[in-house]
Design an enzyme around this catalytic site. Sequence first.
Site, PDB file in Angstrom:
ATOM      1  N   ASP A 264       0.817  -1.219   0.000  1.00  0.00           N
ATOM      2  CA  ASP A 264       0.000   0.000   0.000  1.00  0.00           C
ATOM      3  C   ASP A 264       0.849   1.266   0.000  1.00  0.00           C
ATOM      4  O   ASP A 264       0.436   2.288   0.545  1.00  0.00           O
ATOM      5  CB  ASP A 264      -0.960   0.008   1.207  1.00  0.00           C
TER       6      ASP A 264
ATOM      7  N   LYS B  54       2.098   2.536  -5.337  1.00  0.00           N
ATOM      8  CA  LYS B  54       2.926   2.218  -6.509  1.00  0.00           C
ATOM      9  C   LYS B  54       2.419   2.920  -7.774  1.00  0.00           C
ATOM     10  O   LYS B  54       3.179   3.171  -8.698  1.00  0.00           O
ATOM     11  CB  LYS B  54       2.969   0.699  -6.739  1.00  0.00           C
TER      12      LYS B  54
ATOM     13  N   GLY C 173      -4.466  -3.825  -4.050  1.00  0.00           N
ATOM     14  CA  GLY C 173      -5.415  -2.737  -4.241  1.00  0.00           C
ATOM     15  C   GLY C 173      -4.676  -1.467  -4.590  1.00  0.00           C
ATOM     16  O   GLY C 173      -3.945  -0.932  -3.775  1.00  0.00           O
ATOM     17  N   HIS C 174      -4.810  -1.045  -5.840  1.00  0.00           N
ATOM     18  CA  HIS C 174      -4.263   0.267  -6.188  1.00  0.00           C
ATOM     19  C   HIS C 174      -5.440   1.209  -6.298  1.00  0.00           C
ATOM     20  O   HIS C 174      -6.429   0.859  -6.915  1.00  0.00           O
ATOM     21  CB  HIS C 174      -3.667   0.338  -7.605  1.00  0.00           C
TER      22      HIS C 174
ATOM     23  N   ARG D  73      -9.995  -2.777   5.941  1.00  0.00           N
ATOM     24  CA  ARG D  73      -9.456  -2.857   7.311  1.00  0.00           C
ATOM     25  C   ARG D  73      -8.601  -1.628   7.629  1.00  0.00           C
ATOM     26  O   ARG D  73      -7.842  -1.168   6.763  1.00  0.00           O
ATOM     27  CB  ARG D  73      -8.552  -4.093   7.442  1.00  0.00           C
TER      28      ARG D  73
HETATM   29  P1  IMP Z   1      -2.998 -12.908   1.445  1.00  0.00           P
HETATM   30  O1  IMP Z   1      -2.142 -12.278   0.406  1.00  0.00           O
HETATM   31  O2  IMP Z   1      -4.466 -12.643   1.283  1.00  0.00           O
HETATM   32  O3  IMP Z   1      -2.698 -14.387   1.621  1.00  0.00           O
HETATM   33  O4  IMP Z   1      -2.615 -12.250   2.861  1.00  0.00           O
HETATM   34  C1  IMP Z   1      -1.351 -12.437   3.453  1.00  0.00           C
HETATM   35  C2  IMP Z   1      -0.866 -11.154   4.129  1.00  0.00           C
HETATM   36  O5  IMP Z   1      -0.532 -10.190   3.131  1.00  0.00           O
HETATM   37  C3  IMP Z   1      -1.916 -10.493   5.026  1.00  0.00           C
HETATM   38  O6  IMP Z   1      -1.234  -9.891   6.122  1.00  0.00           O
HETATM   39  C4  IMP Z   1      -2.503  -9.424   4.133  1.00  0.00           C
HETATM   40  O7  IMP Z   1      -3.073  -8.373   4.873  1.00  0.00           O
HETATM   41  C5  IMP Z   1      -1.265  -8.985   3.363  1.00  0.00           C
HETATM   42  N1  IMP Z   1      -1.568  -8.386   2.060  1.00  0.00           N
HETATM   43  C6  IMP Z   1      -1.955  -9.018   0.936  1.00  0.00           C
HETATM   44  N2  IMP Z   1      -2.122  -8.145  -0.065  1.00  0.00           N
HETATM   45  C7  IMP Z   1      -1.791  -6.931   0.401  1.00  0.00           C
HETATM   46  C8  IMP Z   1      -1.734  -5.625  -0.180  1.00  0.00           C
HETATM   47  O8  IMP Z   1      -1.979  -5.396  -1.372  1.00  0.00           O
HETATM   48  N3  IMP Z   1      -1.355  -4.623   0.663  1.00  0.00           N
HETATM   49  C9  IMP Z   1      -1.023  -4.846   1.961  1.00  0.00           C
HETATM   50  N4  IMP Z   1      -1.068  -6.036   2.532  1.00  0.00           N
HETATM   51  C10 IMP Z   1      -1.442  -7.084   1.774  1.00  0.00           C
END
Ligand code: IMP
Length: 428
Positions: free
Chosen positions: A13, A16, A40-41, A302
């Site tokens: 986040d 980018k 998420g961009h 969140r």
């Molecule tokens: P997952 O990628 O859904 O398996 O989540 C694994 C960890 O990566 C968790 O702590 C998520 O909150 C974090 N996470 C996944 N994608 C992002 C993102 O785009 N930004 C920030 N944290 C992320």
Amino acid sequence: MPAIVVLGAQWGDEGKGKATDLLGSRVDYVVKFNGGNNAGHTVVIGAEKYALHLLPSGILTAGVVPVIGNGVVIDLSVLFHEIDGLEERGIDTSRLLVSANAHVIASYHRTLDKVTERFLGSRKIGTTGRGIGPTYADKMSRVGIRIQDLFDEKILRQKVEGALEQKNHLLVKVYNRRAITVDEVVEELLAHTERLHPYVADTTLLLGEALERDEVVLLEGGQATLLDVDHGTYPFVTSSSATAGGACTGAGIPPRSITRVIGIAKAYITRVGEGPFPTELFDEDGEQLRQVGHEFGTTTGRPRRCGWYDVPIARYAGRVNGITDLVLTKLDVLSGWERIPVCVAYDVDGERVTELPMTQTGFHHAKPVYEYLPGWTEDISGARTLADLPVQAREYVDFLEQRSGVRISAIGVGPERDQTVVIHDLLT
Ligand code: IMP
């Protein structure tokens, strides 16, 4: 052969889209090389705000070919939901290319993501619940479903059967859920094949040819360095390779084609989900960063955990990725603090260390050692050159650059495309 990697230097986040915007129409291809719709961009163009989760941000730039590389995991209903949303707003998405080797997220991956998190209880990762981890696990276990499998129903059925065999035992006997039938999964996946067909391509071949023609290929990393499955704060990471090496495997391009690695870091730091975070703030400063910086997840909504800039993390990200340029984002969020703490080292069980501890235990024990820099009160959102910044803001940036060991090439001072101070061109 100019291939440029853009990746997050912290826990995600970082914004980018800023770097992608700066490169803009000078880029021919924008490739997403890892992750899925856990990303998420948010891209702001004039009065329009676009929240993208799966599509590469290059989809918004006319003339650029957006590519979903082999290293990505794709939820097809999300893909078409995003395509429809953009088409409704007049954005042409027909240039999109999807790798035939990318893996597909099916409903059982989403189910498993949620039930395993629940099962882990206090040891949970805090995933986005999008099925990312289970899909990559299947890829590594060689029971994954790839985009190309959707075009051969017989093969698809066999593969789904293979994937479900073990999972149904797990779902029914361990997690107390109902068994999933092969038919329902095949039906769910085949529902998209006709629409998907025109986008599917041998993207590795096309990118190789583009590099041969000296076209500019931008490789856009999802998540970030400290969420990388090898180099992040394991096990509190995502399941893909978010560092520069992942750009090569996730897009199928050779390491020697990479000419530039652009790391993105906020002027402070945030994280979502569980895991250690040395500079995390639990007081009103943390709340102020969250409110002023709008630090709420684009994908899950969140609230993000917020803390001060962490130099050992920046040095680590610089080293692991070979960062050539750092883009410092959201400096405007720091306006108004009397003094700004910067974490320059850690105290790990009484020992002062300036690098990331080697072990998970060491990182859990790391307490930040701060140096304090004078703050500024001016609104800096209109700054476009270094000279427009108050002297304290310039000193803050200089300090981060010196301590992080990576040159800062641009500074974000607001969410709009043009709210950027450019110090060094990111392409030439
Ligand atoms: P997952 O990628 O859904 O398996 O989540 C694994 C960890 O990566 C968790 O702590 C998520 O909150 C974090 N996470 C996944 N994608 C992002 C993102 O785009 N930004 C920030 N944290 C992320």
